[in-house]
Design a protein around this motif. Structure first.
Motif, mmCIF file in Angstrom:
data_model
loop_
_atom_site.group_PDB
_atom_site.id
_atom_site.type_symbol
_atom_site.label_atom_id
_atom_site.label_comp_id
_atom_site.label_asym_id
_atom_site.label_seq_id
_atom_site.Cartn_x
_atom_site.Cartn_y
_atom_site.Cartn_z
ATOM 1 N N THR A 379 0.823 -1.201 0.000
ATOM 2 C CA THR A 379 0.000 0.000 0.000
ATOM 3 C C THR A 379 0.861 1.256 0.000
ATOM 4 O O THR A 379 0.415 2.330 -0.401
ATOM 5 C CB THR A 379 -0.966 -0.059 1.207
ATOM 6 O OG1 THR A 379 -1.794 -1.203 1.015
ATOM 7 C CG2 THR A 379 -1.849 1.157 1.312
ATOM 8 N N SER A 380 2.101 1.112 0.426
ATOM 9 C CA SER A 380 3.012 2.265 0.361
ATOM 10 C C SER A 380 3.045 2.790 -1.071
ATOM 11 O O SER A 380 2.991 4.005 -1.310
ATOM 12 C CB SER A 380 4.433 1.837 0.750
ATOM 13 O OG SER A 380 4.434 1.206 1.994
ATOM 14 N N ASP A 492 -7.057 5.599 3.353
ATOM 15 C CA ASP A 492 -6.016 4.569 3.476
ATOM 16 C C ASP A 492 -6.596 3.437 4.321
ATOM 17 O O ASP A 492 -6.708 3.547 5.543
ATOM 18 C CB ASP A 492 -4.776 5.193 4.137
ATOM 19 C CG ASP A 492 -3.655 4.175 4.298
ATOM 20 O OD1 ASP A 492 -3.940 2.969 4.346
ATOM 21 O OD2 ASP A 492 -2.489 4.605 4.396
ATOM 22 N N SER A 565 -3.958 -2.966 2.005
ATOM 23 C CA SER A 565 -2.919 -4.004 2.041
ATOM 24 C C SER A 565 -3.647 -5.336 2.199
ATOM 25 O O SER A 565 -3.900 -5.768 3.319
ATOM 26 C CB SER A 565 -1.986 -3.801 3.232
ATOM 27 O OG SER A 565 -1.291 -2.601 3.115
ATOM 28 N N HIS A 567 -2.517 -8.075 1.903
ATOM 29 C CA HIS A 567 -1.648 -8.997 2.650
ATOM 30 C C HIS A 567 -1.724 -8.804 4.161
ATOM 31 O O HIS A 567 -1.360 -9.685 4.910
ATOM 32 C CB HIS A 567 -0.193 -8.847 2.180
ATOM 33 C CG HIS A 567 0.424 -7.520 2.517
ATOM 34 N ND1 HIS A 567 1.259 -7.355 3.577
ATOM 35 C CD2 HIS A 567 0.317 -6.293 1.927
ATOM 36 C CE1 HIS A 567 1.663 -6.075 3.626
ATOM 37 N NE2 HIS A 567 1.101 -5.424 2.641
HETATM 38 C C1 LIG Z 1 -1.951 3.107 7.576
HETATM 39 C C2 LIG Z 1 -0.957 2.433 6.695
HETATM 40 N N1 LIG Z 1 -0.923 2.718 5.397
HETATM 41 C C3 LIG Z 1 -0.057 2.130 4.560
HETATM 42 C C4 LIG Z 1 0.845 1.211 5.016
HETATM 43 C C5 LIG Z 1 1.826 0.597 4.055
HETATM 44 O O1 LIG Z 1 1.363 -0.636 3.653
HETATM 45 P P1 LIG Z 1 2.316 -1.731 2.971
HETATM 46 O O2 LIG Z 1 3.078 -2.345 4.089
HETATM 47 O O3 LIG Z 1 1.341 -2.670 2.336
HETATM 48 O O4 LIG Z 1 3.185 -1.040 1.989
HETATM 49 C C6 LIG Z 1 0.881 0.877 6.367
HETATM 50 C C7 LIG Z 1 1.849 -0.096 6.881
HETATM 51 O O5 LIG Z 1 1.952 -0.393 8.023
HETATM 52 C C8 LIG Z 1 -0.054 1.504 7.238
HETATM 53 O O6 LIG Z 1 -0.067 1.246 8.554
#
Ligand SMILES: Cc1ncc(COP(=O)(O)O)c(C=O)c1O
Length: 912
Positions: A379-380, A492, A565, A567
């Motif tokens: 998700t990043s 998010d 995410s 996953h």
């Molecule tokens: C609120 C939030 N958004 C995005 C992410 C990033 O997700 P990913 O680990 O799938 O890249 C995280 C990761 O902990 C998160 O807590």
């Protein structure tokens, strides 16, 4: 015996009743004349009575078989009934009835019984035909019911892909209870004879009706509308299911109706073959996994590999003398499925036209989106893609300050003017909640007053937060659109993909809220309400606007994006994530930019195993997401209850409740805890419907300050090193236990055992402690539970980075890149030079992101002025990990000269 209020769900009640029935009958069979025979008999009768209501909704063992057991008992065949109940209860616990036929008669041997003991091998399980149940809704007598069952059963063919068993219920209400109680149901046949009201009188079941909503409104409905209405109501609570409406109304009449989840209408009541084929096809449509299937097929084909991937087909491993263990560890299939081919049934993630495209379309259907995009980098990356696709340099974005770091970096890349919003602080536990709606509205209204609303592009919030605080998504969007009718929302939902599959949770997801909202905006009632409110709001001042629940104009645009995410909460390999789009202006305005942003951030060699796992994860949730999420919530609730009621645990620990994590002003329902030792379970539906914020009960924050250990020590030194329990989030005095769809009752039991052991050890330690040791313990506890550093708000951007004429939003990108120039930066020490500089009246401005773990979000961003509060907080943080802060040098800041230079330039530019 446990009382009814001890049960969070009817599924648990059912399972416990079967187990009590089995134990009592075994006891009676062993000792029919014993001392307790009378009371045991009474218990058996009570269990039979209680189960009678419940078993009507399940096909196994089935109400006929159940009645038979009861008759066996009433006629004194205790051994026979004990045998039958034992077999049925066992099949219910192991789920064996979902894999094969279970003979319940004592004379019939169960050849495969032992197979279940040693749970079947994955290969054998994969070959078994999946089982499900079909609910028939019709008010029929026993004879007619048998006729219906026989007719459906006679349609079965050996090559059917699935097997199913029917459950017959008489009324619309029973059907709603049934689909929310029985997770085996995949299809519903609605026949013309259905009635409205259920005769069931069990609160645990009737409360399901609340979830479906609107029941009272339809009580006076014409009976011929019951069928279509049922299809619509089920669409709200279990949108993944298929319904088949059998009707004798005219085609024209039916054609004009909204039929919810109805896949097909049948006019011939006896067309069982068509019905059977449709039921199978409907389930197959969810069961299908285009990309995973293509990858499996591809891996079986003989091919010569002449592309750059030596690991493909395992060639570089099988020929190796040194890395054979890798092949042995992973097995051959993963390498057979490793390829960079995009043809032969496979597809390109960057330009999907085949199986990936189809897999994404199925995911969009499953998650209620208009378009879904897979991502193989978490998700990043999804967050950066969405931000880049929608935000142009100079656009203003309202962002919650404690959001994930990917958003802050996304803002740098996009060149956004960032306006940070503060979440309410939970000082006592050193964590943040979420951003109150009032704060968001206030910021938007301020921007409106400053004439900047046209530049405001996006609102970006985390739903739910890491700690489980969930927004009232629909309400936030509604009120924001009333101020800025084309605002784009990015929710998010990294932690919230599972929410779609729990009816209570679903309401608070971005996609569901967008779909509801789109529908509502179009109604004449909405237009009327809007016009009426506009009259009332003429000349309204800020205060009035903040206090009013604002109604958006009917022509507001619904523009919603969510990133998940997969996953983190569902089945997918690590990094498997999805972007869901529900934007009315996507096609016209965004699609091309989205494509470019997707290209910017996506690898040209995306991992096929991740894509395949996303495809399979989607299949799973469409077929058993409801069941798994229900089980997860149950496991979490039993964990909350066990900790909250254990006398020893209460001495050192506290499970934080909604009341602890959400201030009363945001809990309109007044509900502060989902479980109360005296009153039992609270119906969480009410708070999830009304409150500004609710708590996702599956995330359990445990306050551990009472043990004298801070969160991080408790996590690493106690849970991890001593007991092998892994968690990943802590605050100064809390640790977070996350349950997921794989959490079992026994893993919960193990955790409780461990906590009890820790508490016992502490008890013993304190028992033997010297006065000094005791004082030291008490001091540590006090320090952790009473002396807490207040959490700092976002201070401000330095004027060198403020957007012209603004006191708020800042240009984080300029600050970020300015720090690349060494000559413009300096280092100041936390306990020395910073303090001195601030005393001298100098603005100390951070040149980098400073991210302490925990809490894990930036307490300083490039261009932000260091405040006394931030400094105090940084000093009070006893964490080892502060990203961006160099222990040897200190905090990287901009030199006063660099700031002065830039300020002069920006002021000159603004003047132009
Ligand atoms: C609120 C939030 N958004 C995005 C992410 C990033 O997700 P990913 O680990 O799938 O890249 C995280 C990761 O902990 C998160 O807590």
């Amino acid at each position: 015996m446990q009382s009814m209020s001890d049960y969070y769900s009817a599924v648990q009640l059912r399972s416990d009743h079967w187990s009590t029935l089995r134990q009592s009958l075994d006891q009676l069979a062993r000792d029919p004349e014993g001392r307790y025979a009378k009371s045991t008999r009474a218990k058996v009768v009570a269990m039979f009575n209680a189960l009678e209501t419940i078993e009507r909704y399940w096909a196994f063992p089935g109400i006929q078989a159940f009645d038979h057991m009861r008759r066996q008992f009433e006629t004194g065949h205790v051994e026979d009934v004990a045998f039958t109940v034992r077999r049925a209860a066992r099949a219910l616990v192991t789920g064996a009835y979902r894999r094969r036929h279970i003979p319940l008669d004592r004379d019939m041997d169960d050849k495969d019984e032992n197979e279940d003991e040693a749970i079947l091998s994955p290969d054998a399980r994969a070959l078994a035909k999946p089982y499900f149940e079909v609910m028939i809704v019709d008010d029929v007598n026993e004879h007619q019911e048998r006729w219906l069952r026989q007719n459906l059963a006679s349609m079965r063919r050996p090559d059917d892909a699935f097997t199913y068993a029917p459950v017959v219920v008489p009324t619309l209400q029973d059907a709603l209870i049934g689909v929310l109680f029985n997770h085996n149901i995949q299809a519903i046949i609605v026949r013309p004879g259905l009635k409205m009201e259920s005769k069931v009188d069990l609160d645990l079941l009737t409360r399901y009706l609340k979830l479906a909503g609107g029941i009272d409104a339809i009580k006076d409905m014409n009976p011929e509308d019951y069928g279509p209405e049922l299809c619509r109501l089920i669409a709200k609570v279990r949108p993944e299911l298929d319904a088949y409406l059998v009707t004798d109304r005219s085609v024209e009449e039916i054609a004009g109706l909204d039929l919810g989840i109805c896949r097909r209408v049948f006019y011939n009541q006896e067309d069982f073959m068509e019905l059977h084929l449709n039921i199978l096809r409907g389930v197959q449509a969810r069961n299908k996994t285009p990309f995973f299937t293509a990858l499996k097929e591809y891996s079986k084909q003989p091919t010569g590999v002449f592309h750059a991937m030596p690991i493909s087909r395992g060639k570089s491993i099988t020929r190796s003398h040194w890395i054979q263990d890798m092949g042995a560890f992973y097995g051959p299939n993963i390498f057979m499925a490793e390829t960079s081919a995009t043809s032969g049934g496979l597809d390109s993630l960057l330009e999907p036209h085949g199986t990936i495209k189809e897999a994404q379309e199925l995911a969009a259907r499953a998650f209620g989106a208009k378009h879904t995009y897979f991502s193989t980098n978490g998700t990043s990356t999804c967050n950066k893609i969405v931000v880049q696709a929608l935000v142009r340099p100079g656009d203003i974005v309202l962002v919650d300050r404690d959001c994930h770091k990917s958003h802050h970096y996304g803002m740098v890349l996009a060149g956004a003017q960032v306006s940070y919003l503060d979440s309410y602080p939970l000082n006592e536990y050193s964590m943040y909640g979420a951003v109150p709606l009032r704060e968001i509205k206030h910021r938007l209204l301020q921007m409106k007053a400053e004439g900047k609303l046209d530049r405001v592009r996006m609102l970006l919030l985390t739903n739910c937060t890491f700690d489980g605080v969930v927004y009232n998504v629909e309400r936030v969007m509604e009120e924001c659109l009333a101020i800025k009718p084309d605002l784009v929302f990015l929710w998010d939902e990294a932690w919230f993909a599972f929410a779609r599959f729990g009816p209570t949770y679903r309401q608070r997801t971005g996609m569901n809220a967008a779909n509801n909202f789109r529908e509502r905006l179009r109604t004449p009632e909405h237009a009327k309400a809007y016009a009426k409110q506009q009259e009332k709001l003429v000349d309204a001042d800020m205060d009035k606007l903040l206090k009013t629940r604002l109604i958006p104009p009917p022509n507001a645009r619904v523009r919603v994006y969510t990133t998940q995410s997969t996953h983190k909460t569902l089945t997918s390999l690590r990094q498997g994530s999805m972007i869901h789009v529900n934007d009315q202006d996507f096609k016209g305005e965004v699609e091309q930019a989205f494509h470019e942003a997707y290209m910017t951030h996506t690898s040209t060699s995306p991992n096929y195993q991740i894509i395949a796992s996303l495809d399979v994860g989607r299949r799973q949730v469409e077929l058993e997401g409801f069941e798994f999420v229900q089980r997860q919530v149950e496991a979490a609730m039993s964990m909350r209850r066990a900790i909250a009621t254990h006398p020893l645990l209460q001495k050192y620990f506290k499970v934080l409740s909604a009341g602890d994590m959400i201030p009363a002003e945001y809990r309109e329902s007044g509900v502060s805890s989902y479980y109360d030792a005296e009153q039992g379970w609270t119906d969480i539906w009410d708070c999830w419907e009304q409150d500004e914020f609710v708590l996702d009960a599956t995330r359990i924050t445990l306050a551990v300050g009472g043990t004298g250990w801070d969160g991080d020590t408790f996590k690493t030194k106690i849970l991890m090193d001593k007991y092998g329990i892994q968690i990943n989030k802590t605050s100064r005095n809390t640790v977070l236990f996350m349950t997921n769809i794989g959490t079992t009752r026994s893993s919960v039991a193990y955790l409780i055992e461990v906590l009890v052991e820790i508490a016992k050890e502490l008890d013993e330690l304190l028992d033997d402690a010297s006065k000094m040791e005791r004082m030291s313990f008490e001091r540590r506890v006090k320090n952790l539970t009473q002396d807490y550093p207040p959490l700092p708000d976002f201070s401000r951007f330095h004027e060198a980075f403020l957007s012209p004429g603004s006191t708020n939003e800042g240009d984080i990108r300029t600050a970020f890149f300015l720090s690349y120039d060494e000559s413009k930066c300096d280092y100041l020490e936390l306990d020395g030079s910073i303090k001195r500089a601030m005393k001298e009246g100098r603005d100390v401005v951070s040149a980098s992101f400073i991210i302490p773990y925990p809490p894990g979000f930036p307490i300083l961003v490039p261009g932000q002025v260091v405040s006394e509060e931030i400094l105090a907080f940084m000093r009070a943080l006893d964490v080892n990990e502060i990203h961006g802060y160099r222990q040897d040098l200190g905090l990287r800041v901009f030199t006063p000269e660099a700031l002065a230079d830039l300020t002069t330039k920006t002021t000159a530019q603004a003047a132009k």
